[in-house]
Design an enzyme around this catalytic site. Structure first.
Site, short mmCIF file in Angstrom:
data_model
loop_
_atom_site.label_atom_id
_atom_site.label_comp_id
_atom_site.label_asym_id
_atom_site.label_seq_id
_atom_site.Cartn_x
_atom_site.Cartn_y
_atom_site.Cartn_z
N HIS A 163 2.40 -1.57 6.91
CA HIS A 163 1.48 -0.44 6.77
C HIS A 163 0.06 -0.90 6.49
O HIS A 163 -0.20 -2.08 6.20
CB HIS A 163 1.96 0.50 5.66
CG HIS A 163 2.03 -0.11 4.28
ND1 HIS A 163 0.93 -0.28 3.47
CD2 HIS A 163 3.08 -0.58 3.56
CE1 HIS A 163 1.29 -0.81 2.32
NE2 HIS A 163 2.60 -1.02 2.35
N CYS A 179 6.53 -4.97 0.88
CA CYS A 179 6.01 -4.45 2.15
C CYS A 179 4.97 -5.40 2.73
O CYS A 179 4.44 -6.27 2.04
CB CYS A 179 5.40 -3.07 1.95
SG CYS A 179 6.62 -1.77 1.64
#
Length: 203
Positions: A163, A179
């Site tokens: 992301h 992440c």
């Protein structure tokens, strides 16, 4: 956040990870009016040239269209035809929170809503009101940034994502809860290249 059962990475993939030439700087992707508006308000930071977006030489046994993340080097590659790849700088997980494995893109969102995961709430209880409110709407201050690719294994959400970020100054570092963070402009570029089902390999 936890990743489910991991599938071992082949020795061939490990051996071939990260071979690239000097490369050519790629232009910014086409953006919507909403993208331009939000990016103008988003946090900005200068990144080292090695973490900029380049088309590079890249040798791998993975097929064209695969995303390969080299966690140690803080680089993400999108495999192209002809022994090439688009290379992006990323921020990856801290040593205790990093993960490796194979997954695939099970969902994609533009300017996604962010809901603090359970393990993050345990470490940072002050985020509980955000979770209770249904999360933080997408926008320039959202921790997921401009785009999110949701990583799945065996039909299940791993809770890991590739992301954007509202902390671009941390690109090139091991700082996340697992992440893979990208500059917002790079997340848009990658998003435009992939689709649901795209293979992801993290080494």
């Amino acid at each position: 956040m936890r990743l489910g059962k991991l599938i071992p990475i082949s020795v061939a993939t490990l051996a071939l990870a990260g071979c690239y030439g000097a490369g050519a700087r790629l232009p910014d992707p086409k953006m919507s009016a909403r993208d331009a508006e939000f990016l103008a308000l988003a946090p900005q930071a200068q990144v080292s040239a090695e973490f900029d977006r380049y088309l590079v030489d890249y040798k791998t046994s993975e097929p064209v269209g695969t995303i390969v993340v080299d966690s140690r080097a803080h680089l993400l590659y999108y495999v192209m035809a002809g022994g090439k790849a688009v290379r992006y700088g990323v921020a990856t997980g801290q040593d205790a929170m990093g993960w490796t494995g194979r997954a695939y893109v099970g969902g994609m969102q533009e300017w996604p809503r962010w809901i603090p995961p359970k393990d993050m709430l345990e470490r940072w209880p002050h985020l509980q009101p955000t979770a209770d409110a249904g999360g933080l709407p997408g926008g320039p201050d959202n921790p997921l940034g401009s785009r999110a690719l949701y990583l799945y294994q065996d039909g299940k959400d791993t809770l890991y994502r590739i992301h954007g970020t509202n902390e671009p100054e941390k690109i090139g570092q091991g700082v996340s809860s697992g992440c893979i963070r990208m500059r917002d402009i790079d997340a848009i570029d990658l998003y435009n290249r992939v689709k649901v089902g795209t293979k992801v390999v993290v080494i």
